[in-house]
Design an enzyme around this catalytic site. Structure first.
Site, PDB file in Angstrom:
ATOM      1  N   CYS A   1       3.824  -4.458  -1.747  1.00 32.71           N
ATOM      2  CA  CYS A   1       2.714  -3.979  -1.457  1.00 32.71           C
ATOM      3  C   CYS A   1       2.590  -2.414  -1.215  1.00 32.71           C
ATOM      4  O   CYS A   1       3.485  -1.905  -1.190  1.00 32.71           O
ATOM      5  CB  CYS A   1       2.113  -4.572  -0.210  1.00 32.71           C
ATOM      6  SG  CYS A   1       3.194  -4.274   1.361  1.00 32.71           S
TER       7      CYS A   1
ATOM      8  N   ASP B   1     -15.048   2.477 -37.175  1.00 33.93           N
ATOM      9  CA  ASP B   1     -14.765   3.115 -38.295  1.00 33.93           C
ATOM     10  C   ASP B   1     -14.764   2.024 -39.414  1.00 33.93           C
ATOM     11  O   ASP B   1     -14.257   0.923 -39.226  1.00 33.93           O
ATOM     12  CB  ASP B   1     -13.606   3.899 -38.071  1.00 33.93           C
ATOM     13  CG  ASP B   1     -12.907   4.444 -39.328  1.00 33.93           C
ATOM     14  OD1 ASP B   1     -13.556   5.268 -40.055  1.00 33.93           O
ATOM     15  OD2 ASP B   1     -11.711   4.208 -39.652  1.00 33.93           O
TER      16      ASP B   1
END
Length: 732
Positions: A43, A425
């Site tokens: 943590c 594209d």
């Protein structure tokens, strides 16, 4: 679960990802580096302890801690401190370094100090309660409860004091510590001990929750073998995979995994690339082809030259990028963290005011007021609220990586979920990116048959460097047609080429070459030429100076699943799909009709693509641009989310895009969009649940209908429910 000083240039490049509360870290010129995974790093509090301790070590010039990845990255001066000294410092702190790339595993419960402390606290709590029921003097049970509180609250109490004294922050741990101590001082030691025990359980479970979210990274680590069979000095030797160097030749037997990236020198086989690219069908590999670390060899043995060391191969790059993405916060996560930093002190302040003012403003005793304030502090603690977003995002990023979708951080998961326009594209995204011959049409009255015309065309084009010429020679080779010998090859700029074959001049080129330069009448074939061109094909003719003999139609063919991917994008909520291409309008329109594109922009230069993406973003707000990550870099940067397709093995694509699809599969974008949308739904559910629980508990605490044990139990249950809900994102 934040991580301080995470370098994040990708996020900083987007307005949606900047955050003044997360300072950028600019390292000095380091002489040496230790990048190691450590155990017990679960943590933000653990990360802060490491930061505080190692920054005080002489010789450490830069330090970054990644709590979600259990990684510590230290830059240091080797003349002032050694690697062993730094590792010893980590061990002394309780974070032992791991070997090589191994991901630390949470210790077995019976070896986990936090679990042991929680269990002892629970046993003492139960013993005190049983003894109290049996008539044991209150003084004895009180001391048992105090012991339970001290043991159960040791770890989170220490974190609370460190945050308060060293970080000048009031966190959830301090709220719980204050509530437990105040309850005990007010003559309710059982309630104080119960609070410490229940909260210690959630603290003990934190490491196991974190390990669950790391499962995707661990799965990636397990893809590469531990050893490699390398040929050195004429001998085959098995060595640890970390020792494979660039230029080494390694042997991969059927069924084995590739130890690192390389180029095939000897052999041919099908290779399962699903672990890296997500492709469902094995890819045929032969001499000269590239293979990636972690992919699985099929039926043939291969000899491969290593092109990257183990630490720099595709799998290692993906692992590091996923780990760093875990630390990059989304906008909602950063908001919740900032909110938590202000909310927790406010809760403590309101609790203190309640204890002081309620006896003065209402007919309430001091004891009752302090009790109610204590219950309020526990009820209003934002544990579930703060953890609801990061646990879900980390799980989502890991799941995406397993599916061959590399998302660079939580901000891009959030932005993907909002995308309403996708710009694609054409070349290499919708199409394969390599022109192919689709038709060979003999012309009426021609002196040569279709196959002979193809043979002559292949002979001329074998000397040309044009991409269309390569398509002709590939097609002839695939049909078993051998090109003839030629003489006097001549390239005709912008029109075609010619060569002498068997005493005659053969021309291969555009209709304009024959009609304008050679004055060959094409009236009879113009209709066929127009038909083929309407299908988006480029037409070239084969013939001599007096007549055309055959037509060859060439096209960059559409990917087999492109149309299905476009439909799926619409079904996923994308309102508009645009195709951007440098091809002519006629070819672009034909491709668009075939796959179901909404809007076409043709005849574009790279800067035009960037301009159009910027205009789409201004009009619609959230645009994803999909390209190859190299030629389309300006357009990718302009989009809300830039997506590089086929990024496996392509360093530039991995670096420039916000999202990298590891395989050449447009449907992966659909998977990414749906995963991001699902992530947002779960986040909203968790936030709503957390806020509702806090609201109900706060009202109950203020009205006095809620006892301290009830508040603690409801608080912890809501936290576990939110964690379990967030972990649903681990399911593909």
């Amino acid at each position: 679960m934040t991580s301080p000083h995470i370098p994040d240039p990708t996020v900083a490049a987007h307005a949606t990802g900047t955050d003044a509360d997360e300072p950028m870290h600019t390292p000095g010129p380091p002489s040496a580096r230790l990048d190691v995974r450590v155990a017990n790093l679960d943590c933000e509090s653990d990360a802060n302890r490491i930061n505080r301790s190692l920054k005080g070590v002489r010789g450490v010039t830069d330090l970054v801690v990644y709590p979600s990845a259990a990684r510590v990255d230290v830059h240091y001066d080797p003349e002032a401190v050694t690697t062993d000294r730094l590792k010893d410092a980590l061990r002394e702190l309780g974070f032992p370094p791991q070997e090589a790339m191994s991901m630390p595993e949470a210790p077995r419960p019976w070896k986990n100090p936090k679990v042991i402390a929680s269990a002892v606290s629970g046993v003492l709590l139960l013993a005190g309660w049983l003894l109290g029921r049996g008539g044991t003097p209150e003084a004895v049970t009180t001391w048992i409860y105090v012991a339970s509180l001290l043991i159960g609250g040791y770890y989170f109490g220490r974190e609370a004091l460190e945050e308060l004294v060293l970080e000048r922050e009031v966190g959830i741990e301090l709220l719980m510590s204050v509530a437990a101590v105040v309850a005990t001082v007010m003559g309710e030691p059982f309630e104080g001990a119960m609070l410490a025990f229940l909260y210690s359980m959630s603290e003990a479970a934190e490491g196991y929750t974190e390990e669950k979210t790391r499962s995707a990274v661990r799965a990636l680590m397990e893809l590469a073998p531990k050893t490699a069979l390398v040929r050195r000095n004429g001998r085959e030797t098995e060595i640890p995979v970390e020792e494979v160097a660039v230029g080494d030749v390694f042997i991969v037997k059927p069924g084995q995994s590739m130890p690192t990236d390389g180029e095939v020198l000897v052999g041919a086989s099908s290779v399962n690339q699903a672990p890296v690219t997500g492709e469902s069908v094995p890819v045929e590999k032969g001499v000269g082809d590239t293979v990636f670390a972690g992919t699985i060899n099929g039926e043939g043995a291969l000899e491969v030259c290593a092109t990257k060391a183990f630490a720099e191969n595709t799998i290692a790059r993906i692992i590091h990028m996923v780990e760093e993405a875990h630390e990059r916060k989304g906008a909602s996560e950063r908001f919740i963290q900032r909110f938590g930093k202000r909310y927790s002190p406010a809760v403590l302040g309101v609790g203190i005011l309640m204890a002081i003012l309620l006896p003065l403003l209402a007919t309430m005793s001091w004891r009752e007021a302090v009790t109610r304030a204590t219950v309020f502090i526990v009820a209003a603690a934002p544990c579930a609220l703060v953890i609801s977003i990061p646990i879900t995002l980390v799980a989502a990023l890991g799941t995406a990586a397993r599916k061959g979708i590399l998302i660079k951080g939580g901000v891009f998961v959030e932005e993907l979920a909002k995308v309403t326009v996708v710009a694609l594209d054409k070349t290499g995204t919708i199409t394969h990116g390599a022109p192919e011959v689709t038709d060979v049409v003999p012309l009426a009255g021609a002196p040569v048959a279709a196959e002979e015309a193809l043979r002559l065309a292949a002979g001329v084009e074998a000397r040309s460097q044009h991409p269309l010429a390569a398509a002709v020679t590939r097609y002839a080779s695939s049909r078993g047609v051998e090109p003839p010998g030629i003489a006097d090859f001549r390239s005709i700029t912008g029109a075609g080429a010619s060569a002498r074959i068997g005493g005659r001049e053969v021309y291969v080129g555009s209709p304009a070459l024959f009609e304008r330069q050679l004055a060959v009448p094409l009236t009879s074939v113009n209709g066929e030429v127009a038909r083929l061109q309407a299908e988006g094909k480029t037409v070239i003719l084969v013939g001599d100076a007096s007549a055309a003999w055959a037509l060859l139609a060439i096209r960059d063919n559409v990917r087999p699943n492109a149309a299905a991917a476009i439909r799926a994008l619409h079904e996923a909520g994308v309102r508009k799909i645009a195709m951007l291409t440098g091809d002519n309008q006629r070819t672009a329109d034909a491709i668009a009709r075939e796959v179901g594109i909404d809007t076409v922009y043709a005849d574009l230069k790279p800067e035009d693509k960037a301009r159009i993406v910027r205009e789409l973003t201004e009009q619609h707000g959230h645009v994803a641009m999909v390209g190859d990550g190299v030629n389309d870099a300006p357009a990718l940067a302009e989009a809300t989310v830039g997506v590089a397709m086929g990024a496996a093995g392509t360093d530039v694509a991995l670096e420039t895009a916000d999202v990298a699809l590891m395989g050449d599969d447009l449907e992966k974008l659909v998977d990414g969009l749906r995963l991001a949308q699902r992530n947002q739904r779960i986040v909203r559910q968790n936030l709503a649940l957390s806020a509702a629980v806090i609201g109900v508990l706060v009202v109950g605490a203020v009205l006095g209908t809620l006892t301290l044990p009830m508040a603690v139990i409801a608080h912890e249950v809501s936290e576990f429910v939110v964690i379990a809900s967030g972990l649903r994102m681990l399911r593909a």
